[in-house]
Every structure is written in C-alpha cells, then in structure tokens.
Design a protein around this motif. Sequence first.
Motif, PDB file in Angstrom:
ATOM      1  N   ALA A   1      23.417  41.107  40.550  1.00  0.00           N
ATOM      2  CA  ALA A   1      22.028  41.040  40.106  1.00  0.00           C
ATOM      3  C   ALA A   1      21.919  41.842  39.181  1.00  0.00           C
ATOM      4  CB  ALA A   1      21.392  41.394  41.552  1.00  0.00           C
ATOM      5  N   LEU A   2      22.525  43.130  39.165  1.00  0.00           N
ATOM      6  CA  LEU A   2      22.309  44.082  38.217  1.00  0.00           C
ATOM      7  C   LEU A   2      22.869  43.925  36.867  1.00  0.00           C
ATOM      8  CD1 LEU A   2      23.251  47.078  40.441  1.00  0.00           C
ATOM      9  CD2 LEU A   2      20.803  46.350  39.998  1.00  0.00           C
ATOM     10  N   ALA A   3      23.696  43.178  36.520  1.00  0.00           N
ATOM     11  CA  ALA A   3      24.093  42.591  35.308  1.00  0.00           C
ATOM     12  C   ALA A   3      22.919  41.850  34.664  1.00  0.00           C
ATOM     13  CB  ALA A   3      25.398  41.525  35.478  1.00  0.00           C
ATOM     14  N   ALA A   4      21.854  41.568  35.190  1.00  0.00           N
ATOM     15  CA  ALA A   4      20.580  41.226  34.480  1.00  0.00           C
ATOM     16  C   ALA A   4      20.005  42.260  33.664  1.00  0.00           C
ATOM     17  CB  ALA A   4      19.552  40.736  35.631  1.00  0.00           C
ATOM     18  N   ALA A   5      20.630  43.627  33.908  1.00  0.00           N
ATOM     19  CA  ALA A   5      20.004  44.735  33.081  1.00  0.00           C
ATOM     20  C   ALA A   5      20.492  44.525  31.676  1.00  0.00           C
ATOM     21  CB  ALA A   5      20.528  45.925  33.429  1.00  0.00           C
ATOM     22  N   GLY A   6      21.657  43.706  31.435  1.00  0.00           N
ATOM     23  CA  GLY A   6      21.904  43.664  29.876  1.00  0.00           C
ATOM     24  C   GLY A   6      20.917  42.789  29.234  1.00  0.00           C
TER      25      GLY A   6
ATOM     26  N   LEU B  51      14.338  46.295  38.237  1.00  0.00           N
ATOM     27  CA  LEU B  51      15.542  45.389  38.459  1.00  0.00           C
ATOM     28  C   LEU B  51      16.119  45.973  39.828  1.00  0.00           C
ATOM     29  CD1 LEU B  51      17.383  42.981  38.191  1.00  0.00           C
ATOM     30  CD2 LEU B  51      18.594  44.386  36.550  1.00  0.00           C
ATOM     31  N   VAL B  52      16.375  47.295  39.601  1.00  0.00           N
ATOM     32  CA  VAL B  52      17.297  47.987  40.766  1.00  0.00           C
ATOM     33  C   VAL B  52      16.340  47.996  41.973  1.00  0.00           C
ATOM     34  CG1 VAL B  52      18.230  50.464  41.564  1.00  0.00           C
ATOM     35  CG2 VAL B  52      18.493  49.769  39.198  1.00  0.00           C
TER      36      VAL B  52
END
Lengths: 205, 205
Positions: free
Chosen positions: A163-168, A179-180
């Motif tokens: 899920a946090l890879a969406a921060a890219g 997002l977090v």
Amino acid sequence: MPKLWNETIEQHRRAVRDAVVEVTAALVAEHGLRGVTMSRIAEGTGIGRATLYKYFPDVESIMSAWHERQIAGHLQELAALRDRPGSAGERLTAVLDAYALIQQRRHGHDPEISAVLHRGDHVDRAERHLLRFVGELLAEGVEAGEVRDDVSPDELAGYCLHALAAAGGLKSRAAVRRLVRVTVDGLRPERGPVRQITSQGRRGI
Amino acid sequence: MPKLWNETIEQHRRAVRDAVVEVTAALVAEHGLRGVTMSRIAEGTGIGRATLYKYFPDVESIMSAWHERQIAGHLQELAALRDRPGSAGERLTAVLDAYALIQQRRHGHDPEISAVLHRGDHVDRAERHLLRFVGELLAEGVEAGEVRDDVSPDELAGYCLHALAAAGGLKSRAAVRRLVRVTVDGLRPERGPVRQITSQGRRGI
C-alpha cells in the motif's frame, strides 16, 4: 607489526571504496548512468583507472554497492524509529510513515537507474528483512490490542508495504501522510462486524 | 463485390492473428519464452514461416499482443462487476476482489515473461485506465457515504491498487479475501477521530 599494517591497508581500501561509491553516485545523479564512465570515476576519485578496476568491474557494480548502502541506511533509520519510546501502534505508524517517505523519494530516480539497482540479490534480501521487521512490529501491535488480529501479521506486513509503495506516485508530504493514515486505518481492530466476501454474491464494504 | 472481398480478407487475417497469439501463449506457457521459436509457432498454427513474419516480427511482439488481450479481458471483467446491481460499496468490493485475484494469478508467471510483457506502452495505458476506473467507483462510494471523504478518490485508487498488488505473494483464495477486507477497511468513512501524524512526535494509530 603486521597486524597494524593490515588494519591500515584495510582502512585505506575502505576509504577508497567509499570515495569511489560517493563520487559515482554524484556523477550518475548529474549525468545519468550512460553519461558516466570508469575513466571519469577514476578521475573524480583521484585514483588511476587500473586501481579503480581492482575495486569494481564496472559502473553498475559501483551503483549496486551504493544502493546496498542506501538500503542499509534506510533499515537503520526504520529500526531507530521502532526503538523509540511509545506504544506499538505509535512506533508502527512512525515506521510506516518513514517507509512511505523513502518510497516517495525513491521514485524521483531515473527509471533506467532504478532498473539496474533493483536487479541484485541484495534487494530481495532487503525486502524479506523489511517484511519480517514490519511483521514483528505488527505482532507487537496485535499483542497490545492496537492492531487487528483476524489477519496474520505477515499478511498485514505485505499489505502495508505494498500500500505504501503508492507513495512513489505522490507529490506532497501531505499526500504521503494521507496515504499512511488510510493504510493504518486498514490495520485497526474492531471496526464493527466485518462482512465477508463470499464467492457468490459478494457483500458490501 | 470488392467490399465483401475486403471483409473476408480482414476476417481471415484476424483469424490467423488470433490463432498465432493463442498457439504462442500455449507454447510459451509450456516451454518458456526461450523454448519457443518463430518456426515452432508457424508449425503449431499451420502456416508458413514467411506468412507468420507478415504478422509479427518476433515472439516477443506476439506475447505483447497476447498480453494486450489479457488486459483488455480483465478490464471488461472489472467493468461487468462495476455495472452489476448493488450499492457503490458492494460493487467496489467486487471489483477490488476480482482485481486482487488477477494480481494473484499474474504472479504465477515466469518472471522473465513478465519482464517482457510489462515493457510496452499498453501497460502504462492500462494502469492509467484502471486508476481512473477505480477512482470513479470510489467517487460514487463517497457520494453514497460508503467511502471516506477525507482523502481524494484518486489517491484512494492509488492506495487500493498498490495494496492489492500484495495478492501476488499470496497462496490461497482465503488470503486474497483477507487482503481485500483489510484494504477495504482502509476506505471506510467514520472510523472515529483520525489522529494526525505531525512531524514532531508522531501519534499512534
């Protein structure tokens, strides 16, 4: 005293290696992977080309060494956040937030460089390490009643990191924070009776 | 009647193309990408090698055509689930569940084949399409009060698709269901006052 002599050589080698890695990373950041040659790196480091080749066979292997260091640095950063005082949930959120920021920065990289960097075994190792690391923190959270216990910490760790890879793809610090928040909301326990998805007639959220 | 004639030619070409793509996908699944040659594909399809080269320059381009079809099929499948009766939340969950299953199946593929397949522009196009598609469904969910409104549907779509990519590492249907449940829990509105993460002293979950 041969021991001291050996230590001096070892220190010298490490210093050269460090300098080569730093110089290369700076050159690649400026000129791209294709714009950097071994001669240019030798020149920048102030050593001969022949000497450079005793340390590294090519530019890619230097960048790989650089990447390994970056990853080790990130893991240290996350471990420091884990070890701070606070509840398991607080420390988990701090770790996930820092991880998301790392993901956001990482995507600023040239895709060609990323492809080269992500080829090595060290990346797989780091990913497994990170999954275990986050899984352990989640297990602590479950113990403390701060994380849901209907899904195993291992599976939750996979969920978090993906899920946090969406921060890219995110542009701002505020978006990373959102997002977090969303990701962590997926980890909370007791969110009312969770309706199951069945294979016939899937049920609503 | 030249028009009919042209249509017949067009139909014939499409049939040959379809057969080539199907035969190649089957051969690659059995023998891997390196185990399949243009001669073998021509033989399997029952056409000459020279004819095959009129359709495709190499095995990779055939696999790329196959992949485009797979993606188009998946998008149709997801659109059908979106268009079923039910609340926005129900349809969203059905779409996300189907997407997670696609991600799970996809990871059964040979990594070498995946690397080749994911090189094309069509993959970027499909990803953008999917983000928009899920974003619209999320916006419907927000309207209906079934999805949180403190984060934009676009950002939530990025979260969903990334989180569900974790299905690639999951072995069972049940694990995929759990992942979808956790991901969807991150989308729910009104989960009590959400405590902010601040740059000093991050707060708990």
